[in-house]
Write a protein that holds these residues in place. Structure first.
Motif, PDB file in Angstrom:
ATOM      1  N   LEU A  45      35.358  -7.193  54.880  1.00 43.87           N
ATOM      2  CA  LEU A  45      35.179  -5.724  55.156  1.00 43.87           C
ATOM      3  C   LEU A  45      33.651  -5.710  55.490  1.00 43.87           C
ATOM      4  O   LEU A  45      32.670  -6.561  55.030  1.00 43.87           O
ATOM      5  CB  LEU A  45      35.509  -4.896  54.263  1.00 43.87           C
ATOM      6  CG  LEU A  45      36.952  -4.389  53.842  1.00 43.87           C
ATOM      7  CD1 LEU A  45      37.215  -3.470  52.802  1.00 43.87           C
ATOM      8  CD2 LEU A  45      37.680  -4.495  55.068  1.00 43.87           C
ATOM      9  N   ARG A  46      33.158  -4.813  56.073  1.00 36.22           N
ATOM     10  CA  ARG A  46      31.603  -4.486  56.563  1.00 36.22           C
ATOM     11  C   ARG A  46      31.316  -3.218  55.922  1.00 36.22           C
ATOM     12  O   ARG A  46      32.154  -2.216  56.390  1.00 36.22           O
ATOM     13  CB  ARG A  46      31.145  -4.783  57.779  1.00 36.22           C
ATOM     14  CG  ARG A  46      31.413  -6.538  58.209  1.00 36.22           C
ATOM     15  CD  ARG A  46      30.943  -6.792  59.509  1.00 36.22           C
ATOM     16  NE  ARG A  46      31.150  -8.091  59.836  1.00 36.22           N
ATOM     17  CZ  ARG A  46      30.257  -8.997  60.073  1.00 36.22           C
ATOM     18  NH1 ARG A  46      29.030  -8.776  59.281  1.00 36.22           N
ATOM     19  NH2 ARG A  46      30.580 -10.151  60.034  1.00 36.22           N
ATOM     20  N   THR A  47      30.106  -2.900  55.745  1.00 43.17           N
ATOM     21  CA  THR A  47      29.507  -1.519  55.485  1.00 43.17           C
ATOM     22  C   THR A  47      29.175  -0.948  56.870  1.00 43.17           C
ATOM     23  O   THR A  47      28.953  -1.705  57.699  1.00 43.17           O
ATOM     24  CB  THR A  47      28.263  -1.554  54.603  1.00 43.17           C
ATOM     25  OG1 THR A  47      27.454  -2.227  55.077  1.00 43.17           O
ATOM     26  CG2 THR A  47      28.779  -2.253  53.032  1.00 43.17           C
ATOM     27  N   LYS A  85      35.009   2.179  58.135  1.00 40.24           N
ATOM     28  CA  LYS A  85      33.762   1.557  57.505  1.00 40.24           C
ATOM     29  C   LYS A  85      33.233   2.586  56.429  1.00 40.24           C
ATOM     30  O   LYS A  85      33.135   3.689  56.915  1.00 40.24           O
ATOM     31  CB  LYS A  85      32.767   1.010  58.747  1.00 40.24           C
ATOM     32  CG  LYS A  85      33.120  -0.257  59.361  1.00 40.24           C
ATOM     33  CD  LYS A  85      32.049  -0.714  60.284  1.00 40.24           C
ATOM     34  CE  LYS A  85      32.167  -1.959  60.855  1.00 40.24           C
ATOM     35  NZ  LYS A  85      33.413  -2.250  61.537  1.00 40.24           N
ATOM     36  N   MET A  86      32.732   2.100  55.342  1.00 37.16           N
ATOM     37  CA  MET A  86      32.253   2.661  54.472  1.00 37.16           C
ATOM     38  C   MET A  86      30.693   2.688  54.256  1.00 37.16           C
ATOM     39  O   MET A  86      30.091   1.767  54.859  1.00 37.16           O
ATOM     40  CB  MET A  86      32.776   2.502  52.891  1.00 37.16           C
ATOM     41  CG  MET A  86      34.104   2.926  52.896  1.00 37.16           C
ATOM     42  SD  MET A  86      34.633   4.498  52.854  1.00 37.16           S
ATOM     43  CE  MET A  86      36.313   4.367  52.947  1.00 37.16           C
ATOM     44  N   THR A  95      32.785   0.092  49.784  1.00 41.00           N
ATOM     45  CA  THR A  95      33.565  -0.884  50.481  1.00 41.00           C
ATOM     46  C   THR A  95      34.198  -1.724  49.459  1.00 41.00           C
ATOM     47  O   THR A  95      35.444  -2.203  49.828  1.00 41.00           O
ATOM     48  CB  THR A  95      32.498  -1.761  51.342  1.00 41.00           C
ATOM     49  OG1 THR A  95      31.830  -0.850  52.093  1.00 41.00           O
ATOM     50  CG2 THR A  95      33.179  -2.688  52.373  1.00 41.00           C
ATOM     51  N   GLN A 154      37.475   0.011  48.422  1.00 34.03           N
ATOM     52  CA  GLN A 154      38.049   0.123  49.862  1.00 34.03           C
ATOM     53  C   GLN A 154      39.168  -1.482  49.614  1.00 34.03           C
ATOM     54  O   GLN A 154      40.034  -1.511  49.939  1.00 34.03           O
ATOM     55  CB  GLN A 154      37.607   0.143  50.945  1.00 34.03           C
ATOM     56  CG  GLN A 154      38.569   0.290  52.278  1.00 34.03           C
ATOM     57  CD  GLN A 154      37.775   0.637  53.339  1.00 34.03           C
ATOM     58  OE1 GLN A 154      36.775   0.032  53.681  1.00 34.03           O
ATOM     59  NE2 GLN A 154      38.077   1.389  54.179  1.00 34.03           N
ATOM     60  N   ASP A 168      30.297  -8.475  46.982  1.00 34.98           N
ATOM     61  CA  ASP A 168      29.161  -7.896  47.655  1.00 34.98           C
ATOM     62  C   ASP A 168      27.996  -8.454  47.788  1.00 34.98           C
ATOM     63  O   ASP A 168      27.092  -8.790  46.801  1.00 34.98           O
ATOM     64  CB  ASP A 168      28.697  -6.295  46.816  1.00 34.98           C
ATOM     65  CG  ASP A 168      27.616  -5.911  47.311  1.00 34.98           C
ATOM     66  OD1 ASP A 168      26.983  -5.972  48.421  1.00 34.98           O
ATOM     67  OD2 ASP A 168      27.123  -4.815  46.597  1.00 34.98           O
TER      68      ASP A 168
END
Length: 359
Positions: free
Chosen positions: A28-30, A263-264, A270, A273, A309
């Motif tokens: 995932l990506r912020t 996207k968070m 993230t 999620q 992260d």
């Protein structure tokens, strides 16, 4: 203890494709673009006795070679790192170093082929179960890994065992998949960010075209003559998504769930999620055994899930015994002074239950 762990690891490699073959990775990506790679690790045969290892800057280790001896490449950690290991602390299968490079091992049975072990070249030989440690010890970027990979020989500790492939992610967000097929290492750029197991990574990308019809949200009502067809509920645009546990089906589901995730704004949101998405890939132990076969006494084939992260240098994990999320903050570790150490992911192998007091 080392030889016992090595024996168990070899047995794991030999029989893994019979009982697991089920690692699932997403990225995932912020909203600012920071990458957050995440993955599950599965094994239905027994408790992997998983642990975390903290490796200080300057720590030297030597690779195992076939036969169980530590006669392989000796390498010293340029960067300190934290890794999650199986069976014994040397076998790190997922981790992050202080320079912001993440590396992870995924099983890849039936399609990979390493070079044969040559005892005259043991000083440049690295076991596949220790390649993650070699990467995290030495490199900050993917290009550095690519430049160095041709200088070593990657082998399996047990020639009967399954091969593996690797996911490498740098702080910039670039990610590659390393596969060794026909004895040749190949790097695939992975802008998608998804990885499972066999077949090869490029095959999985081609296979996604079979699901071009899938979409998020509901499908529109449709009239057939005087009859109006309506969907039974939300998410009907994904009707037909493969639901089994094979690597191709999990790859498709992971790609679609990842692509449709909003996207968070923060890395922490993230991370949360990513754990929720990977809930969908937890594998019950029993489904990997034929009727009548004894099933090991473990709560899940998905033994742990880890989310990284990279920007904030934090590793989060939860396990089959404890679904509470725990965090190791690399920025809180002085890798120049910390001692090399390892500890179980779970000291108490039982899910904590909070009892609610009603007044």
């Amino acid at each position: 203890m080392v030889m016992k762990g090595l024996y168990l690891a070899c047995a794991l490699m030999v029989t893994f494709s019979l009982k697991a073959e089920a690692c699932t990775g997403i990225t995932l990506r912020t909203t600012s673009g920071s990458p957050v790679p995440a993955r599950t690790i599965e094994w239905a045969g027994n408790d992997l006795e998983s642990k975390y290892s903290i490796i200080p800057r300057g720590f030297r280790q030597r690779s195992f070679v076939p036969g169980g001896k530590k006669d392989g490449l000796s390498f010293k950690a340029k960067y300190g790192y934290v890794g999650l290991a199986v069976e014994q602390e040397e076998f790190v299968v997922d981790g992050l170093n202080e320079a912001g490079l993440s590396a992870a091992l995924f099983y890849f049975p039936g399609y990979g082929k390493y070079v044969d072990y040559d005892s005259t070249k043991s000083d440049v030989t690295v076991s596949d179960l220790q390649l993650v440690s070699w990467i995290l010890s030495n490199f900050k970027t993917i290009d550095e890994v690519k430049s160095a990979i041709g200088k070593i020989r990657i082998v399996t500790i047990d020639p009967r065992g399954s091969t593996v492939h690797w996911r490498i992610t740098e702080e910039s967000g670039r990610q590659v998949v390393l596969e060794i097929v026909n004895k040749q290492p190949t790097f695939h750029e992975n802008s998608l960010g998804v990885l499972t197991n066999s077949p090869t990574f490029d095959w999985h990308l081609t296979n996604l075209n079979n699901y071009v019809n899938l979409t998020s949200g509901p499908v529109q009502d449709r009239k057939i003559g005087d009859l109006t067809l309506k969907s039974f509920g939300g998410g009907s645009g994904l009707h037909g998504i493969p639901g089994d546990m094979t690597p191709p089906s999990r790859f498709v589901r992971a790609a679609i769930f990842q692509a449709t995730a909003p996207k968070m704004p923060t890395a922490e949101k993230t991370v949360e999620q990513a754990f929720h998405i990977l809930n969908n890939f937890d594998i019950p132990t029993g489904i990997q055994f034929a009727e009548g076969q004894p099933v090991p006494d473990i709560p899940s084939a998905t033994q742990w899930t880890v989310v990284t992260d990279i920007a904030n240098r934090r590793i989060y994990y939860r396990t089959m015994y404890n679904s509470n999320i725990r965090c190791i903050d690399l920025k809180a570790i002085d890798f120049l002074r910390v001692e090399k150490q390892s500890a179980p992911l779970d000291y108490t192998k039982r899910q904590p239950i909070e009892h609610i007091s009603v007044r």
